[in-house]
Design a protein around this motif. Structure first.
Motif, PDB file in Angstrom:
ATOM      1  N   ARG A   8      10.138  -6.449  -1.552  1.00 56.22           N
ATOM      2  CA  ARG A   8      10.398  -5.755  -0.625  1.00 56.22           C
ATOM      3  C   ARG A   8       9.069  -5.974   0.352  1.00 56.22           C
ATOM      4  N   ASN A  12       4.725  -4.813   4.338  1.00 58.34           N
ATOM      5  CA  ASN A  12       4.016  -3.275   3.832  1.00 58.34           C
ATOM      6  C   ASN A  12       3.188  -3.255   2.667  1.00 58.34           C
ATOM      7  N   PHE A  14      -0.936  -4.353   2.025  1.00 61.75           N
ATOM      8  CA  PHE A  14      -2.407  -4.303   2.683  1.00 61.75           C
ATOM      9  C   PHE A  14      -3.281  -4.940   1.386  1.00 61.75           C
ATOM     10  N   GLU A 181      -4.829   5.896   6.305  1.00 60.77           N
ATOM     11  CA  GLU A 181      -5.836   6.199   6.263  1.00 60.77           C
ATOM     12  C   GLU A 181      -5.745   7.130   5.065  1.00 60.77           C
ATOM     13  N   ASN A 183      -7.758   9.326   2.040  1.00 62.00           N
ATOM     14  CA  ASN A 183      -9.203  10.231   1.592  1.00 62.00           C
ATOM     15  C   ASN A 183      -8.657   9.834  -0.184  1.00 62.00           C
TER      16      ASN A 183
ATOM     17  N   TYR B   8       0.312   7.874  -3.228  1.00 61.87           N
ATOM     18  CA  TYR B   8       1.328   8.274  -1.993  1.00 61.87           C
ATOM     19  C   TYR B   8       2.281   8.440  -2.613  1.00 61.87           C
ATOM     20  N   VAL B  24       5.099   4.620   3.591  1.00 63.29           N
ATOM     21  CA  VAL B  24       6.469   4.568   4.128  1.00 63.29           C
ATOM     22  C   VAL B  24       6.875   3.393   3.414  1.00 63.29           C
ATOM     23  N   TYR B 647      -0.011   6.709   9.253  1.00 59.30           N
ATOM     24  CA  TYR B 647      -0.374   6.496   7.643  1.00 59.30           C
ATOM     25  C   TYR B 647      -1.334   7.338   6.798  1.00 59.30           C
ATOM     26  N   SER B 648      -0.320   8.342   6.012  1.00 58.63           N
ATOM     27  CA  SER B 648      -2.142   8.832   5.457  1.00 58.63           C
ATOM     28  C   SER B 648      -1.462   9.226   3.945  1.00 58.63           C
ATOM     29  N   GLY B 649      -3.116   8.295   2.991  1.00 57.55           N
ATOM     30  CA  GLY B 649      -2.927   8.579   1.413  1.00 57.55           C
ATOM     31  C   GLY B 649      -3.792   9.097   0.714  1.00 57.55           C
ATOM     32  N   GLN B 650      -4.102   9.349   0.077  1.00 56.60           N
ATOM     33  CA  GLN B 650      -5.443   9.801  -0.816  1.00 56.60           C
ATOM     34  C   GLN B 650      -5.520   8.245  -2.436  1.00 56.60           C
ATOM     35  N   SER B 651      -6.715   8.287  -2.107  1.00 51.65           N
ATOM     36  CA  SER B 651      -6.658   7.977  -3.578  1.00 51.65           C
ATOM     37  C   SER B 651      -7.032   8.716  -4.819  1.00 51.65           C
ATOM     38  N   PHE B 692       2.779  -1.944  -9.221  1.00 50.01           N
ATOM     39  CA  PHE B 692       3.579  -1.519  -7.762  1.00 50.01           C
ATOM     40  C   PHE B 692       5.418  -0.554  -8.576  1.00 50.01           C
ATOM     41  N   GLN B 707      10.542  -0.525   0.275  1.00 45.78           N
ATOM     42  CA  GLN B 707       8.693  -1.402   0.706  1.00 45.78           C
ATOM     43  C   GLN B 707       8.356  -0.148   0.258  1.00 45.78           C
ATOM     44  N   LEU B 708       7.157  -0.245  -0.566  1.00 45.92           N
ATOM     45  CA  LEU B 708       6.086   0.607  -1.088  1.00 45.92           C
ATOM     46  C   LEU B 708       4.867   0.559   0.362  1.00 45.92           C
ATOM     47  N   ARG B 709       4.516   0.905   0.506  1.00 43.86           N
ATOM     48  CA  ARG B 709       3.327   0.853   1.722  1.00 43.86           C
ATOM     49  C   ARG B 709       2.240   1.649   1.262  1.00 43.86           C
ATOM     50  N   ARG B 710       1.126   0.862   0.682  1.00 42.46           N
ATOM     51  CA  ARG B 710      -0.013   1.299   0.322  1.00 42.46           C
ATOM     52  C   ARG B 710      -0.765  -0.058   0.356  1.00 42.46           C
ATOM     53  N   PRO B 711      -1.833   0.852   0.315  1.00 44.86           N
ATOM     54  CA  PRO B 711      -3.347  -0.340   0.530  1.00 44.86           C
ATOM     55  C   PRO B 711      -3.927  -1.093  -0.273  1.00 44.86           C
ATOM     56  N   VAL B 712      -4.176  -1.901  -0.833  1.00 40.54           N
ATOM     57  CA  VAL B 712      -3.957  -2.518  -2.622  1.00 40.54           C
ATOM     58  C   VAL B 712      -5.192  -3.242  -2.378  1.00 40.54           C
ATOM     59  N   ARG B 713      -6.658  -2.911  -3.116  1.00 37.74           N
ATOM     60  CA  ARG B 713      -7.617  -3.030  -3.048  1.00 37.74           C
ATOM     61  C   ARG B 713      -7.548  -4.000  -4.371  1.00 37.74           C
TER      62      ARG B 713
END
Lengths: 216, 724
Positions: A8, A12, A14, A181, A183, B8, B24, B647-651, B692, B707-713
């Motif tokens: 992928r 994309n 982060f 963002e 939530n 997401y 996305v 782009y919007s997501g939820q933890s 993932f 390809q998945l978009r998401r924040p990764v911590r």
């Protein structure tokens, strides 16, 4: 991480490395005496990412809190933590975790004041713009319990925050625009933050829940 | 404590959401055009050798290995590239290693095996999120064959009306035989040549890549098909007939391709390109090689150059070109440019600000192979990892530009330095009179500006009583755009000393005209605008920290247009982002620059001055070159607002990452973000729990995994606390 991500598109992904490093609550907290070491370690990690997972995005994400107690010596006490910004060459996205608490707001004037305070989201956005980076909100939520920094149900906060996102949101990675963002819909924390709780709205903030549903 | 967060989603119709509601997925998302814009900004490199490599000039070339190709895409991806111009992927006719090796009678000989490198390159480009722009033939007789081959084959089959052009390989001289121009002719003989070319196009577009399972015509990785490489003669025909015919022919087979007019070559103005009027053309793609008249030496982008229309500089030509392309409603992509010019930062800033949709530098080279001359000559090789020396020094700035272009931001070019002084010289010598005009006030007996220990030293005379005054005008002038920075160290004294930074002032800095920032060493700032002796106070007794006795401080004044900004900081610290004082004022448009030193109540005292730098502030506050390593001090001129879509997501926690949120929000899939976690107190992530998922796991309908978009911590386990 690269292996799990597979073929992928790398940019994309982060990586919100050492998030809320300016607070005093995580093991990776950065005290004044750690600033140089923190920057060096960030740059080292960044270079490792570049070498091993080129394209993956590094997200610099302090916490908006300006901790008032117990933080002696921690950079969070200074408001905007630009002293621990590792540098434009080592950051892909400027981010901030920001909650509707300390101060809790639910009217436009207070919201604007909160946003443009030293650690407000608008201040972070302006910083991102100056530095040529897109920004994101790594975590956000309303603190719906009035037992500390929170203040109750806050549908107006959701509206104003959404208005701000409409102004600055962009899926194109441009300087000073809000790319994403997240939530913080997580249980615990004294039922503060969730808007959707076990299948029903959090009874502490039904109006916020409704506003989120209508806007997002 | 390990935990899993994030939810997401994708839309119920199975497509990845591109709106504000979710995060996305894309593989190579098909590139689309809307007027003069593309669906995303592009930037990258020319990489001519992917289908057939000349190995640094070996005449017959060879098919590059998979490893070499993969490594190149790894490298280009690391540089931020998302667009590659792949000549020998598209032009594969005329050599023994081409797709079309020749004819037996009228039967073409296509060798599928010769497409292996091109196929692998297309496959790898897709995996790396990079799209390709593929020219279909070449004007020049290089090792890979070109349009002359089609002329030669047509002649072999029927010589009527055709003069044979059978060059063979001429050793890289790029011969351009006038007889090959029948290639573009709308005549009986010319159309026989064209028919062979069209047959090749048909075969190439229908070629199925075994690594992707897709015909080239269906693969969005090959996003742009270019009618040729530098077929400049197509811009001299006086008709767009050939270009329109070929472009519409491509779209007849592959309607989703964007077609670029391949007549772009250095010296061919966009205004002359047939693609401006050929309806089937989407993109015009000019090239720029500013060189001396005999092509023997490079010329700066900003220097007058007989190479372009009139004596346009390359920058002027580019400005005219993208304006012409946009006026005609065409997307503009800069197809080639050399990036090793001294003023390339300004060139890049031009490109980024122009609104063109893509650009490609020449050229990314295989492995560590030599390509033409040395870096800085008229060849411009890039390898990855960068080769040591100049390439390693300067190529990071190219990468910065590419990333800025893709992100849609504008890097600031280096400020034009107007004057600098670091005061090296013999002790007691006066300051450099070519840089400074020193004027002592009437109560300044003994005052002098000298060099001491390789620093500027201002002695304010023997009288004291606040009478000492020494005005030091710096540089030339008058200036309109000012960015003025210097080190000031106040004397080790309890007496009161002032400095005033003068901008847009009268030539002797008399105080009668100009802007004067009056800084009292113990904490007050006043800024006055004075016109013919009438002073208007812009900043009144603003508090500021003491400069500190014996401490080097830096003061920077920036004045461009109506903007006036000032900041100060301890010189050993990083320059702060914020300005201490900003005001908008239109009172005085231009003038001279300098510093006025004023004594306190006692005699003597020495103010130290150093590292005085005056630049053309039009380059923008924040200034600094984009060159060198990293992004340097380059800042941006960003869009003032976004597009209202994000782009919007939820933890979420593991316990609720179960689809319930998606159900609530009416979305079909939810995706859990991940934390790396460990209980290891040494902070080693012993068991990062990335999961993932795969494209198939998320029911991606594309040929390749999405390809998945998401924040990764990346965190170690531990409690989390919200802001307070």
């Amino acid at each position: 991480m690269k292996s799990a991500w597979g073929s992928r598109q790398a940019n994309n992904l982060f990586i919100r490395f050492a998030h809320e490093m300016n607070g005093n609550w995580y093991p990776w907290r950065v005290s004044d005496s750690d600033v140089a070491n923190f920057k060096a370690s960030w740059i080292r990690y960044y270079n490792l990412v570049q070498a091993n997972f080129p394209g993956a995005q590094m997200v610099w994400c302090p916490n908006a809190g300006t901790s008032s107690t117990g933080d002696n010596g921690f950079v969070a006490s200074y408001g905007f933590p630009d002293d621990i910004y590792p540098g434009d060459a080592y950051v892909d996205v400027v981010s901030v975790d920001s909650y509707n608490r300390d101060p809790w707001v639910n009217d436009q004037t207070s919201f604007n004041s909160k946003m443009s305070s030293a650690s407000g989201m608008e201040t972070y956005r302006a910083f991102a713009q100056t530095h040529g980076k897109p920004m994101s909100i790594g975590e956000w939520a309303n603190a719906s319990v009035n037992n500390g920094g929170g203040g109750g149900d806050a549908p107006n906060f959701f509206q104003y925050f959404h208005d701000w996102l409409v102004t600055y949101g962009s899926t194109t990675r441009a300087a000073g625009t809000v790319l994403y963002e997240v939530n913080f819909n997580v249980p615990g924390y004294g039922d503060h933050y969730e808007i959707y709780q076990g299948g029903v709205p959090n009874p502490n903030q039904p109006l916020s829940n409704a506003k989120y549903v209508s806007l997002w | 404590m390990a935990t899993t967060k994030g939810t997401y989603v994708r839309k119920a119709d199975g497509k990845w959401w591109t709106g504000k509601r979710s995060l996305v997925v894309s593989s190579v998302v098909p590139l689309t055009r809307s007027g003069i814009t593309l669906s995303r900004k592009l930037s990258g490199m020319n990489c001519y050798w992917l289908g057939l490599n000349d190995n640094g000039g070996v005449s017959t070339g060879s098919l590059p290995s998979h490893a070499t190709i993969t490594s190149a895409f790894d490298g280009m991806q690391a540089m931020g590239v998302n667009l590659v111009r792949a000549h020998t992927v598209g032009m594969s006719a005329g050599t023994s290693l081409s797709y079309l090796t020749g004819f037996t009678g009228t039967t073409p000989n296509y060798v599928e095996a010769n497409m292996d490198s091109a196929d692998w390159a297309v496959y790898q480009a897709g995996l790396h999120g990079i799209v390709l722009q593929c020219p279909l033939t070449d004007n020049w007789n290089y090792y890979h064959g070109g349009l002359w081959n089609f002329v030669h084959w047509a002649y072999q089959q029927n010589s009527s009306g055709i003069t044979d052009v059978n060059e063979g390989f001429t050793g890289g001289t790029g011969k351009d035989d006038p007889n090959q121009r029948i290639f573009f002719a709308n005549t009986t003989a010319g159309l026989r040549v064209r028919a062979l070319f069209k047959a090749y196009i048909t075969q190439w577009l229908n070629h199925v890549n075994p690594y992707t399972g897709l015909a080239y015509k269906d693969d969005p990785t090959i996003a742009i098909v270019e009618t040729g490489n530098e077929i400049y003669y197509a811009a001299q025909l006086g008709t767009n007939e050939w270009t329109q015919d070929i472009a519409s022919y491509v779209k007849g087979i592959a309607p989703n391709k964007l077609v670029a007019d391949g007549s772009g070559s250095s010296g061919t103005a966009v205004s002359a390109m047939p693609g401006l009027t050929a309806a089937a053309v989407d993109i015009v793609t000019p090239h720029y090689y500013p060189v001396s008249a005999d092509w023997s030496s490079p010329v700066a982008f900003g220097a007058a150059n007989s190479h372009f229309t009139g004596t346009n500089t390359a920058r002027q030509q580019f400005a005219a070109d993208f304006a012409a392309g946009h006026a005609a409603g065409r997307v503009v992509i800069m197809g080639e440019y050399p990036w090793t010019r001294s003023d390339v930062a300004a060139w890049w800033a031009d490109i980024e600000a122009s609104g063109i949709q893509g650009d490609m530098a020449w050229a990314f080279i295989a492995g560590t192979e030599v390509h033409g001359g040395a870096f800085g000559s008229d060849d411009y090789p890039v390898h990855y990892p960068y080769l040591s020396g100049n390439e390693a020094t300067y190529a990071p700035a190219l990468s910065t530009h590419i990333k800025a272009m893709v992100a849609g931001v504008v890097t600031t070019p280096a400020s034009a330095t107007l004057a600098t002084d670091s005061f090296s010289g013999t002790n007691n010598n006066p300051w450099n009179s070519s840089l400074w005009t020193i004027t002592a006030g009437q109560n300044s007996a003994g005052a002098a500006a000298t060099i001491q220990n390789n620093r500027g030293n201002v002695y304010l005379g023997t009288l004291g009583g606040y009478g000492g005054r020494l005005a030091a005008k710096f540089g030339g002038g008058p200036y309109t755009n000012i960015d003025f920075t210097q080190i000031i160290q106040m004397p080790n004294s309890t007496s009161d000393y002032f400095i005033e930074i003068a901008t847009r002032a009268d030539v002797l800095l008399t105080g009668n005209n100009g802007y004067y920032a009056n800084m009292y060493m113990y904490g007050q700032l006043n800024v006055n605008r004075v016109i013919n002796g009438v002073s208007t106070n812009l900043a009144n007794n603003l508090s500021m920290p003491s400069f500190g006795v014996g401490v080097d401080c830096k003061i920077r004044v920036y004045q461009v247009g109506t903007a006036y900004k000032l900041k100060f900081w301890v010189a050993s610290a990083t320059e702060p982002t914020a300005w201490n004082f900003e005001v908008t004022d239109a009172g005085i448009a231009s003038g001279y620059v300098g510093t006025i030193f004023k004594s306190g109540d006692t005699a003597g005292g020495n103010i130290i001055v150093d590292e005085v730098v005056l630049t053309d502030g039009a380059a923008g506050p924040g200034g600094g070159a984009t060159g060198g390593s990293g992004t340097g001090g380059g800042t941006v001129t960003p869009p003032a607002t976004g597009t209202g879509v994000w782009y919007s997501g939820q933890s979420d926690t593991a316990s609720t990452a179960d689809g319930s949120f998606a159900t609530w929000r009416g979305r079909s899939v939810e995706i859990g973000g991940q934390w790396a976690s460990t209980a290891n107190p040494s902070d080693n992530v012993a068991a990062a729990d990335w999961a993932f998922g795969t494209g198939s796991a998320f029911a991606c309908s594309r040929a390749r995994p999405g390809q998945l978009r998401r924040p990764v911590r990346t965190t170690r386990g531990g409690r989390r606390r919200s802001s307070r």
